[in-house]
Structure formats: structure tokens, C-alpha cells
Design a protein around this motif. Structure first.
Motif, short mmCIF file in Angstrom:
data_model
loop_
_atom_site.label_atom_id
_atom_site.label_comp_id
_atom_site.label_asym_id
_atom_site.label_seq_id
_atom_site.Cartn_x
_atom_site.Cartn_y
_atom_site.Cartn_z
N ILE A 92 0.87 -1.19 0.00
CA ILE A 92 0.00 0.00 0.00
C ILE A 92 0.90 1.23 0.00
O ILE A 92 1.76 1.37 0.87
N THR A 93 0.72 2.09 -0.99
CA THR A 93 1.65 3.22 -1.16
C THR A 93 0.93 4.57 -1.07
O THR A 93 -0.27 4.66 -1.32
N TRP B 297 0.62 9.00 -1.80
CA TRP B 297 0.57 9.86 -2.99
C TRP B 297 1.81 10.73 -3.16
O TRP B 297 2.05 11.27 -4.23
N LYS C 131 -1.67 -1.53 -4.00
CA LYS C 131 -2.74 -0.53 -3.95
C LYS C 131 -2.11 0.85 -3.77
O LYS C 131 -1.64 1.20 -2.70
N PRO C 132 -2.08 1.65 -4.85
CA PRO C 132 -1.55 3.00 -4.71
C PRO C 132 -2.58 3.92 -4.06
O PRO C 132 -3.74 3.53 -3.89
N ALA C 133 -2.18 5.13 -3.72
CA ALA C 133 -3.11 6.09 -3.12
C ALA C 133 -4.20 6.47 -4.13
O ALA C 133 -3.95 6.50 -5.33
N GLU C 134 -5.39 6.77 -3.62
CA GLU C 134 -6.52 7.14 -4.48
C GLU C 134 -6.18 8.30 -5.39
O GLU C 134 -6.59 8.35 -6.54
N ALA D 243 -9.96 2.56 -0.52
CA ALA D 243 -8.81 2.10 0.26
C ALA D 243 -9.18 1.02 1.29
O ALA D 243 -8.56 -0.05 1.33
N ALA D 244 -10.19 1.30 2.12
CA ALA D 244 -10.44 0.39 3.25
C ALA D 244 -10.88 -1.01 2.80
O ALA D 244 -10.33 -2.01 3.28
N GLY E 231 -7.92 -2.77 1.34
CA GLY E 231 -7.04 -3.08 2.47
C GLY E 231 -7.58 -4.26 3.27
O GLY E 231 -6.83 -5.16 3.65
N PHE F 61 3.64 -1.15 3.94
CA PHE F 61 2.81 0.06 3.90
C PHE F 61 3.66 1.30 4.08
O PHE F 61 4.57 1.33 4.92
N SER G 257 0.40 7.27 6.72
CA SER G 257 0.30 7.93 8.02
C SER G 257 0.46 6.94 9.18
O SER G 257 0.15 5.74 9.03
N VAL H 14 -3.08 5.27 10.07
CA VAL H 14 -3.50 4.12 9.26
C VAL H 14 -2.53 2.95 9.47
O VAL H 14 -2.96 1.79 9.57
N LEU I 233 -3.56 -0.88 10.37
CA LEU I 233 -3.22 -2.02 9.53
C LEU I 233 -2.39 -3.05 10.31
O LEU I 233 -2.58 -4.26 10.17
P1 ADP Z 1 -2.00 10.28 3.79
O1 ADP Z 1 -2.54 11.00 4.97
O2 ADP Z 1 -0.62 10.64 3.42
O3 ADP Z 1 -2.92 10.21 2.61
P2 ADP Z 1 -2.77 7.62 4.48
O4 ADP Z 1 -2.15 6.79 5.54
O5 ADP Z 1 -4.18 8.05 4.63
O6 ADP Z 1 -1.76 8.83 4.30
O7 ADP Z 1 -2.64 6.89 3.07
C1 ADP Z 1 -1.55 6.10 2.67
C2 ADP Z 1 -2.07 4.92 1.89
O8 ADP Z 1 -2.90 4.15 2.75
C3 ADP Z 1 -2.94 5.28 0.68
O9 ADP Z 1 -2.71 4.35 -0.35
C4 ADP Z 1 -4.34 5.12 1.24
O10 ADP Z 1 -5.28 4.84 0.24
C5 ADP Z 1 -4.15 3.92 2.12
N1 ADP Z 1 -5.18 3.74 3.16
C6 ADP Z 1 -5.81 4.68 3.88
N2 ADP Z 1 -6.70 4.10 4.73
C7 ADP Z 1 -6.61 2.75 4.53
C8 ADP Z 1 -7.25 1.60 5.09
N3 ADP Z 1 -8.17 1.72 6.05
N4 ADP Z 1 -6.90 0.39 4.63
C9 ADP Z 1 -5.96 0.27 3.68
N5 ADP Z 1 -5.32 1.29 3.11
C10 ADP Z 1 -5.63 2.52 3.53
#
Ligand code: ADP
Length: 476
Positions: free
Chosen positions: A142-143, A145, A169-172, A202-203, A206, A220, A223, A226, A230
Motif C-alpha cells: 500500500i503506497t 501519494w 494498492k496506490p493512493a486514491e 482504500a479500506a 485493504g 505500507f 500515516s 492508518v 493495519l
Molecule cells: P496520507 O494521509 O498521506 O494520505 P494515508 O495513511 O491516509 O496517508 O494513506 C496512505 C495509503 O494508505 C494510501 O494508499 C491510502 O489509500 C491507504 N489507506 C488509507 N486508509 C486505509 C485503510 N483503512 N486500509 C488500507 N489502506 C488505507
């Protein structure tokens, strides 16, 4: 598009979502919104591809990594443009990121050939002890942005080199770069199912990764919040985890430092990616005797920074990723001012038509920062440089370690004994000594405390995708 089992597909739901350009607010593309169903299909594909991929020789696997690395370098302009368009960083930084991604692929193509086991002297004349290294299995990656290509390369490259198969799974907000990378793997004939891409919700995606027993490793970057969620979920099936989480980097400037170089260092470390990297400087500590001189030097250097659309070659500070990032930056600045800090540079959104639609913020310097301010403990992820002052080395060390994070720390000095004293006592995974940009493919990147577990890069990064198997042989 999702990339599952070697094929491009839409989401089963038929839903799409927009990817925005943070510099213009325009929709770049509507793309498929994948969810749990796509996650499960991808895991199934990765599971089926695992036996034959893990059986290949390291040399065979290296071919794919090396070839993709070369193609990334050939297509650097195209890829950098996509990165800048979907996440905003200046084009020169985007090119640097493509090169870094290529470095990881190239390096692991080689390092995959050096997965050595052990033979251990036995305590019994009739026993022989052998240790094998084997791939951990299916990997869920999980990466974030902020580095749309380097973060995925730094996970995919060691995972594939070790013989694992991957669901990514990249960031949205930044799927387009990931799609381009998948296209290259597809083009060079990577066996189907070895690498799969799912993006969208994402969720649920994930959750598919967390719930499935076959996924043996979660890697992963994102943040701390998250990451903790995880890690807790991964515990249910006892997956191996690597967590590269938030940071709160101190940047300490001692009175014997080269102040010009320290000023350049702050610019490189604080304002790269508009302050949106996990190893960006968050707190600048300057020894009192030269604090005033240093802020003058820094201001002179900041005057050269140009805010704007990262596609313009002269721009050095692009937009922040979204409005929430601007709001957090503003909140940290106003909280600091309330508690006694003074804005001596920047401190607002830039004015003018050019900036109206994007999420821009001026690079900012705050003087008289203290540890009572939010900016001293929370990650800003914006272009704000708070300056704190200190008297002694001991005080600098105490303040620098006063955080729950432990990713990167920087200090500038010419005193060799201090280099060792500080390096040994700073509670961080990465220490830049007169060096504001330490990241490189062959070194272990990662944090301690609440900045995460595990390392990426170098031989250490490969370890994360390998298991030990102990063979004990009784001779006849
Ligand atoms: P940021 O605040 O930098 O966006 P996040 O931790 O929210 O950091 O996001 C980092 C990655 O984790 C993204 O790919 C995001 O889609 C993913 N992500 C966020 N929430 C979840 C979750 N509940 N399960 C899996 N992946 C998640």
C-alpha cells in the motif's frame, strides 16, 4: 483500470472516480473504483502465480526488474509529467523520483542474486544444520501519494526479486503513475498474476489484504494512524509487516557549521515536495549565538523559491495535495502565532489568478517557535519552517528527541567527535550529517518509535520479503 492476472479490467461495480490535478483543480481522468472484490481477485491471481515465480532463478527474475528500470529511464519525461500532473511536485523533482525508482529496480535486480543461506556448525557429530532463505509469499503493498513511483518501486523491486508475488494498492489520488508502471511490466511480458494493481476504495481493498491468510506480508507507507490500524489487523493472521510511517525531523545547526551549506540543506530538506515528505525537516534548531545570522541567510535563499504549477521549469514549490493540506498548514501557523511565534517570511496563500484554482501556499519561516506549539509535535506536511533556538548540545539533543516519531534527523557541524556523540544518541532511523537528502537505493530507509517497523532499501529491504527455514539433518 485495474491490472489483475495480467489483464486490464474495469471495476465490477462499474463505478469510476476523478483524479485531480492539484495545481489547476481540473479532472485529469475518471478511473475505475476498485473495491474488495477486485482485491480478492488480485490476491487469488498472486497466489496462483506464486509457485512458478518463486521457482524461477534470481537471474530470471532480475531480467524483468532490470528491463523495467531501463524503460523508466528511457521514458523519464513522460513519467515525470504524469507525476507532476497528478500530485503537483516540480518536474525536476519528478524526474529525480523516476530515477530513484529506476535505481531501486536496478539495485534489487542485482541483490536478488545474493540471497545467501547459512550452514551452521552443529553440536553433534552426526547432525548438519542448514538455513535456507525463501520468499515470504503473497505481498500486499500500500503506497502513498507523495512519491507515486519511488514508493511502489521500493516495495515491488525487493518483493519480486525475493520471489514473492504482489498486490499493489496506490493512493486514491495518484493511481495514474502506478498504471503506467504496470503497463511497462505488462509490455515486457511479466508472467500473469505476479504483479497486480487494484485502486479505488482504500479500506475495502485493504481489508481484503488483511483478512486473507494467503497474504503473508503487508508493506505500507503512509500515516502513523492508518499504519497502526493495519498493523493491528495484520496481527489476526500474523502477517509479516513493514510500516514506513510519519516523521518529525529535527534539523540542528551548531555554531561551527557552514551556515551557507546549512541554509541550502534546509531548503532541500524542508521545501522538497513543498514539505510533503515523511523525512522533510519539521523543526529547525539553531544555536543561539548565530540564530539571527542564520535566519537572514535562509531568507535570502527562500527569495529564490518560485511557487506555481510544477510543469513550469522555473517552479520550485508546487501545490499541496488538497485543501485539507492547506487547512492543516494554516492551522499550524495560526496556532504558532497565538503562542508567540513570528512570521518573517511567507505565511499566506500566494495571490493572483495563477494560484486561484490550485492548492498553493507560500514557503514560510516562523521565528521563536517552542515545543508548546502544535507544529513541534504534529507533522505539518506543508512548506513551513519553524525555527527554535538552543544553547548547548545537550539541550539540542533533548529537544530533537522530544517526539513520538523517529524517522529522520539532520545536523550540521564540523566537529567529528560531536558527529559521533549526536549520531549515537539521536533516536532516529536515518541521520543526515551535513546531508539533507540521504535517501538512496542501497541504504536502509525506515524509522524507529512510532515512525514504523522494518527497512526499505539495500540488503535490509530484501530481508523483509524473506523467511528463514532451518533444516536439521541427522546422518545415518
Ligand atoms: P496520507 O494521509 O498521506 O494520505 P494515508 O495513511 O491516509 O496517508 O494513506 C496512505 C495509503 O494508505 C494510501 O494508499 C491510502 O489509500 C491507504 N489507506 C488509507 N486508509 C486505509 C485503510 N483503512 N486500509 C488500507 N489502506 C488505507
Amino acid at each position: 483500470m485495474q491490472y489483475i492476472n495480467g489483464e486490464w479490467c474495469h471495476a465490477a461495480s462499474g463505478e469510476t472516480y476523478p483524479v485531480y490535478n492539484p495545481a489547476t483543480g481540473e479532472v485529469i481522468e475518471q478511473i475505475a473504483r476498485g473495491g474488495k472484490e477486485e482485491g480478492n481477485l488480485a490476491i487469488e491471481a498472486a497466489k496462483n502465480a506464486l509457485p512458478s515465480w518463486s521457482k524461477k532463478t534470481a537471474k530470471e527474475r532480475a531480467f524483468y526488474l532490470k528491463t523495467v528500470s531501463e524503460k523508466l529511464r528511457e521514458r523519464i519525461d513522460h513519467l515525470a509529467t504524469i507525476i507532476t500532473t497528478e500530485m503537483g511536485k516540480p518536474i525536476a523533482e519528478a524526474k529525480g523520483e523516476v530515477n530513484l525508482a529506476a535505481d531501486y529496480l536496478e539495485w534489487y535486480a542485482e541483490e536478488g542474486k545474493r540471497v545467501y543461506g547459512d550452514t551452521i556448525p552443529s553440536s553433534s557429530e552426526t547432525k548438519r544444520i542448514i538455513v535456507l532463505r525463501q520468499p515470504v509469499g503473497v505481498v500486499g503493498a500500500i503506497t502513498p501519494w507523495n512519491f507515486p513511483i519511488a514508493m511502489l518501486a521500493r516495495k515491488i523491486a525487493p518483493a519480486l526479486a525475493a520471489g514473492c508475488t504482489v498486490v499493489l494498492k496506490p493512493a486514491e489520488s495518484t493511481p495514474l503513475t502506478a498504471i503506467e508502471v504496470m503497463k511497462i511490466f505488462h509490455e515486457i511480458g511479466l508472467p500473469k498474476g505476479v504483479l497486480n494493481l487494484v485502486h479505488g476504495e482504500a479500506a475495502p481493498i485493504g481489508d481484503a489484504m488483511m483478512e486473507r491468510q494467503e497474504v503473508r506480508k503487508i508493506t505500507f507507507t503512509g500515516s502513523t494512524k492508518v499504519g497502526k490500524e493495519l498493523a493491528a489487523k495484520a496481527a489476526a493472521t500474523m502477517k509479516k509487516i513493514s510500516m514506513e510511517l510519519g516523521g518529525h525531523a529535527p534539523f540542528i545547526i551548531f555554531e561551527d557549521a557552514d551556515l551557507e551549506k546549512a541554509g541550502e540543506g534546509v531548503i532541500a530538506s524542508k521545501f522538497r515536495n513543498a514539505g510533503q515528505t515523511c523525512i522533510c525537516t519539521n523543526r529547525i534548531y539553531v544555536q543561539k549565538s548565530m540564530a539571527e545570522r542564520f535566519s537572514e541567510i535562509l531568507i535570502t535563499k527562500m527569495e529564490k523559491l518560485v511557487v506555481g504549477n510544477g510543469l513550469q521549469p522555473e517552479v520550485t514549490i508546487g501545490p499541496l495535495i488538497n485543501e485539507a493540506a492547506i487547512a492543516k498548514t494554516e492551522d499550524h501557523i495560526s496556532d504558532s502565532i497565538k503562542k508567540g511565534a513570528k512570521v518573517v517570511y511567507g505565511g499566506k496563500k500566494p495571490a493572483g489568478e495563477l494560484y486561484e484554482k490550485g492548492h498553493f501556499y507560500e514557503p514560510t519561516i516562523l521565528l521563536h517557535a517552542t515545543h508548546e506549539m502544535k507544529i513541534a509535535t504534529e507533522e505539518t506536511f506543508g512548506p513551513v519552517a519553524p525555527i527554535f533556538e538552543f544553547d548547548t548540545e545537550e539541550e539540542a539533543l533533548r529537544l530533537a528527541n522530544d517526539t513520538s516519531y523517529g524517522l529522520a534527523a539532520y545536523f550540521y557541524t564540523k566537529d567529528v567527535s560531536r558527529v559521533f556523540r549526536m549520531s549515537e544518541r539521536l533516536q532516529y532511523g536515518i541521520i543526515g550529517i551535513n546531508d539533507p537528502v540521504p535517501t538512496t537505493a542501497q541504504a536502509p530507509f525506515g524509522g524507529i518509535k512510532e515512525s514504523g517497523v522494518g527497512r526499505e532499501g539495500g540488503k535490509y529491504g530484501l530481508e523483509e520479503y524473506l523467511e528463514y527455514k532451518f533444516l536439521s539433518l541427522e546422518l545415518e
